[in-house]
Every structure is written in structure tokens, then in C-alpha cells.
Design a protein around this motif. Sequence first.
Motif, PDB file in Angstrom:
ATOM      1  N   LYS A  92       2.341   1.787  -3.343  1.00 53.97           N
ATOM      2  CA  LYS A  92       1.318   2.230  -4.291  1.00 53.97           C
ATOM      3  C   LYS A  92       1.002   3.713  -4.109  1.00 53.97           C
ATOM      4  O   LYS A  92       0.852   4.447  -5.085  1.00 53.97           O
ATOM      5  N   ARG A  93       0.906   4.160  -2.843  1.00 53.72           N
ATOM      6  CA  ARG A  93       0.651   5.583  -2.584  1.00 53.72           C
ATOM      7  C   ARG A  93       1.792   6.432  -3.112  1.00 53.72           C
ATOM      8  O   ARG A  93       1.570   7.501  -3.702  1.00 53.72           O
TER       9      ARG A  93
ATOM     10  N   ASN B 267       1.570   6.584  -6.821  1.00 54.17           N
ATOM     11  CA  ASN B 267       0.465   7.466  -7.226  1.00 54.17           C
ATOM     12  C   ASN B 267       0.849   8.941  -7.120  1.00 54.17           C
ATOM     13  O   ASN B 267       0.517   9.738  -7.999  1.00 54.17           O
ATOM     14  N   ARG B 268       1.535   9.294  -6.039  1.00 59.68           N
ATOM     15  CA  ARG B 268       1.964  10.696  -5.874  1.00 59.68           C
ATOM     16  C   ARG B 268       2.946  11.087  -6.976  1.00 59.68           C
ATOM     17  O   ARG B 268       2.879  12.196  -7.517  1.00 59.68           O
TER      18      ARG B 268
ATOM     19  N   LYS C  77       0.826  -1.207   0.000  1.00 65.58           N
ATOM     20  CA  LYS C  77       0.000   0.000   0.000  1.00 65.58           C
ATOM     21  C   LYS C  77       0.865   1.263   0.000  1.00 65.58           C
ATOM     22  O   LYS C  77       0.568   2.242  -0.689  1.00 65.58           O
TER      23      LYS C  77
ATOM     24  N   PHE D 142       3.133   9.766  -9.919  1.00 63.99           N
ATOM     25  CA  PHE D 142       2.384   9.846 -11.183  1.00 63.99           C
ATOM     26  C   PHE D 142       1.642  11.171 -11.295  1.00 63.99           C
ATOM     27  O   PHE D 142       1.653  11.820 -12.343  1.00 63.99           O
ATOM     28  N   VAL D 143       0.980  11.564 -10.209  1.00 63.02           N
ATOM     29  CA  VAL D 143       0.246  12.836 -10.200  1.00 63.02           C
ATOM     30  C   VAL D 143       1.195  14.004 -10.429  1.00 63.02           C
ATOM     31  O   VAL D 143       0.878  14.945 -11.176  1.00 63.02           O
TER      32      VAL D 143
END
Length: 264
Positions: A21-22, A25-26, A18, A28-29
Motif C-alpha cells: 500500500k505504501r 501510494n508513493r 502495508k 500515485f503521488v
Amino acid sequence: MTDKKIVSIEDRIPQLKKARKRKANRRFVMYLTMILLLVLVIVYIQSPLSYVKSIDVKGNHRVEESEIIAMSEISMDENYWGVELEQAKDQILQHPEISSVEIDRKWYNGYDITISELARVAYIREGDYYYPILEDGTMLKDQQLDQPLGDAPLLHDFERPEMLTLLTEQLKKLPESINQLLSEIYWIPNEINNYKILVYTADGHEVIASIRDFSTKIKLYPSIASQIQPNQEGVIHIDVGAYFQPYSSEGEAITPENQTESDQ
């Protein structure tokens, strides 16, 4: 002894997944945001939004706004970010009546041009025309006037350039309220005072003064003139001391010399 809670590897693996993944994601953003911003910048630069849309001129009183914009060479079909501001400033400063200029960007496609102008302190006649003289002594040869505009005194007989320069240095120190009272100034040197001038005021008085301290002494004029009766005619002296000398009954000015002669 208290037993420590032991977390097995199997229990930690989902938490690590997790967290990764977070983090992904950060990242990627962040990358997506940077790409979108880059795309927006490229679109803006390539679109008409990046062209200069407005040029506002402030501080000008005599120099026309259109002339200032033309001298800056900033055009409406030019890319906003391609304007060389320092070059534009230097070009505007070529105008003899402009003493300083600032150019500021306004939002995303406009410019504010703020200038300061040199004051016109006098006019002088050459041939059939009148020419303005600026506070730095510059004569505007490109501005031929049929008549002076009345916002500064008209100069006569200033045949020596250094005397004209000295007088303009004095005139630029005057407040507008005093300068508006001056109508004409004649250079009338004599053996005693090479800086002597005769001033005709807008309210009909004659003033004898000296160029060297003119800006200081002429400030005494309003208080002296206010004490002169409407039917009194004469000359106000502010070259040596400050006093009003009435004319004699024959219309001659009373001076120490002719007063001595009349006593003989």
C-alpha cells in the motif's frame, strides 16, 4: 541451542499488505505530481505568462536600445520559448557598430541583451558632411554629420585607403585620455617618410609623427607638452626621437635644413 523465532505466514500477510500500500501510494503521488506539472506547463504555455514581457539592453553607448531590440526581432507578443536566440544574435551583429552580442533568458519571460560596440576612432569629411570611422576602419556612410562630435580626431588628406587603415589600427590602441587630446590629423608624406603625419592637439600644439609607431610615440606627448612654457610656440617631434622644436622669431620652424642655410 537457542530457539529461533518463527513468524507464521498469517503474521506476515498484514505487513506485506502495508508495504504494498505504501509503495502504491508513493507511485500515485509521483504520477499525480507529474500530471500536475504537465498541466501547469500547458497552462503556462497557453497563458499570457509565457509571452515576452521585458527586454533589457546593456553595454550600448551609441546604438539606440530601440534599434537593437528591433534588429533582434524579439517582440512582446511572442512566445518566450519560441525565440531563436542564435538567429537574433546574428541579426544584431549585422549592425556595423556592434562587435559582439550575448542574449540571456531572464527568469520566465524576459531577456537580457548585452552588446559590445566598436569604438569611433576618427572622423573624415566627404563633401559637405563628416562621417565617423570605427576602429576596424569602417566608415559609417549612413551617419551624415554637419560637424564632428569632438570625441575623436578629424582626419585630412588620407587619399590612400591603406594609410587610413593603418592609422585607425594605431588609434584604436590609444587610451581614451590620449585620444581626447587629438584634434586633427593630416597625412603629409614626403620622399623620406611615406607615413608622416601632422597632428594638431586640443591644447594647441603641433606634433610631427609617423603612422607606423604612432600609438607608442604619442604617449610621450603629455610629458613633453607639460614642459613647454605658455609663450613658447613650436613643433613637437615624435617621428624620430622625441623633442620640442621652437619656431624662429620670424615664425619659421627651425629645421636642420634652414639652420644650415642661415649659417652659410
